[in-house]
Design an enzyme around this catalytic site. Structure first.
Site, mmCIF file in Angstrom:
data_model
loop_
_atom_site.group_PDB
_atom_site.id
_atom_site.type_symbol
_atom_site.label_atom_id
_atom_site.label_comp_id
_atom_site.label_asym_id
_atom_site.label_seq_id
_atom_site.Cartn_x
_atom_site.Cartn_y
_atom_site.Cartn_z
ATOM 1 C CD GLU A 178 -2.764 1.318 2.466
ATOM 2 O OE1 GLU A 178 -2.696 0.445 3.345
ATOM 3 O OE2 GLU A 178 -3.562 2.263 2.513
ATOM 4 C CE LYS A 220 -5.981 -0.229 1.770
ATOM 5 N NZ LYS A 220 -6.656 -0.825 2.909
HETATM 6 P P1 13P Z 1 -9.318 4.183 4.181
HETATM 7 O O1 13P Z 1 -10.110 3.426 3.156
HETATM 8 O O2 13P Z 1 -10.145 4.779 5.260
HETATM 9 O O3 13P Z 1 -8.349 5.150 3.532
HETATM 10 O O4 13P Z 1 -8.423 3.117 4.945
HETATM 11 C C1 13P Z 1 -7.818 2.125 4.226
HETATM 12 C C2 13P Z 1 -6.582 1.725 4.873
HETATM 13 O O5 13P Z 1 -6.389 0.578 5.169
HETATM 14 C C3 13P Z 1 -5.566 2.734 5.123
HETATM 15 O O6 13P Z 1 -4.340 2.115 5.402
#
Ligand code: 13P
Length: 339
Positions: A178, A220
């Site tokens: 991510e 992600k």
């Molecule tokens: P949000 O969808 O609220 O941005 O959170 C996703 C997430 O896992 C952030 O690390």
């Protein structure tokens, strides 16, 4: 490392029509969410809140996996005192775990951050596997500003993501990679596009350098959006077109799926954007495009819950509705009238 089982898990996480619930808020973030509804953030309340979400009847139709926080991985359902990972696994929902230790100031790069947590990660992964986790999450945070992001910030964060991903796979755990570019600020959607392209290229270069198996991971990313304080806000179509373009340029088709973060978008925007992207890509998409939303799946449910037992049914209905609409968005079958 069992390549087949990693790729099997990764594919199940992004299976068409299902997506991931990010319920891995750290204790300080959970406190922030609970403050908004005037509920004390103590262990029992956090357990009750997660129990409300996970025991929503039928949620497994739309939720393939749940990202848990360390504390939650060790907590249990209220009705049967069953450990959450065991309960979820029985339901056909894959338990995951946030393993990063948060974003900390990056020396030499004013205002920028690097994610920590590599020290001791290997032994934590071994324990998490034993507790039932089959995928993990590590979030890097990139800001757009006058001189940001710097090359050093991009390189340090991409390196951390790749080291983490390689270690997960070594332990039979699928890494969610991510790299989040924050959409706070006045930047235009074009600037967001340029930075997203740079971040994704840097990240995939590092993943390659660290021998990460692309078939056994899930990306992600953020969507390409106008900064929230930008005077000109891009339309749903523009966001979808530009996000799909940047993904096609940067993400190898060996990656089975892309599960977006919501990043502070309204729940309806997050659903509409995902829907439009799936309409653009259609059946020939190289990857399944789905959700790994925190706020955009939970916000209405949190509000309805208010920490009260008598509100559990309403809160579960609100969560079910968002999960169902996002599920439709993974097939391009959502429309705003369904709201
Ligand atoms: P949000 O969808 O609220 O941005 O959170 C996703 C997430 O896992 C952030 O690390």
């Amino acid at each position: 490392m069992n390549l087949n089982s990693l790729s099997e898990i990764a594919n199940a996480m992004v299976e068409k029509g299902r997506g991931i619930l990010a319920a891995d808020e750290s204790t300080p973030t959970c406190k922030k969410r609970f403050d908004s509804i005037n509920v004390e953030s103590n262990e029992a309340n956090r357990n009750a809140y997660r129990d409300m979400l996970f025991t929503t009847p039928g949620m497994e139709k739309f939720i393939s996996g749940v990202i848990l926080f360390d504390e939650t991985l060790r907590q249990s359902t209220l009705a049967d005192n069953e450990k959450f990972p065991d309960y979820l696994t029985k339901l056909g929902v894959i338990p995951g775990i946030k393993v990063d230790k948060g974003a900390h100031p990056l020396p030499g790069c004013e205002g920028e951050k690097v994610t920590e947590g590599l020290d001791g990660l290997n032994s934590r992964l071994e324990e998490y596997y034993d507790l039932g986790a089959r995928f993990a999450k590590w979030r890097a945070v990139i800001t757009i500003g006058d001189s940001a992001p710097s090359g050093s910030c991009l390189a340090a964060n991409a390196h951390g993501l790749a080291r983490y991903a390689a270690m997960c796979q070594e332990n039979g755990i699928v890494p969610i990679v991510e790299p989040e570019i924050l959409m706070d600020g006045e930047h235009t959607i074009e600037e967001s596009f340029i930075v997203t392209e740079e971040v994704l290229h840097t990240t995939f270069y590092e993943l390659y350098s660290q021998n990460v198996l692309l078939e056994g991971m899930v990306l992600k990313p953020n969507m390409v959006l106008s900064g929230y304080a930008c005077s000109e806000q891009a339309s749903v179509d523009e966001v979808a077109e530009m996000t799909v373009t940047v993904l096609k340029r940067c993400v190898p088709s060996a990656v089975p799926g892309i599960a977006f973060l919501s990043g502070g978008q309204s729940d309806e925007d997050a659903t509409a954007h995902l829907n439009k992207m799936n309409q653009i890509l259609g059946d020939n998409s190289p990857w399944n495009l789905t959700y790994s939303y925190g706020r955009a799946l939970q916000a209405p449910s949190l509000k309805a819950w208010e920490g009260k037992q008598e509100n559990v049914k309403d809160a579960q209905d609100a969560f079910y509705k968002r999960a169902k609409l996002n599920s439709l968005a993974t097939k391009g079958e959502y429309s705003p009238e369904m709201e």
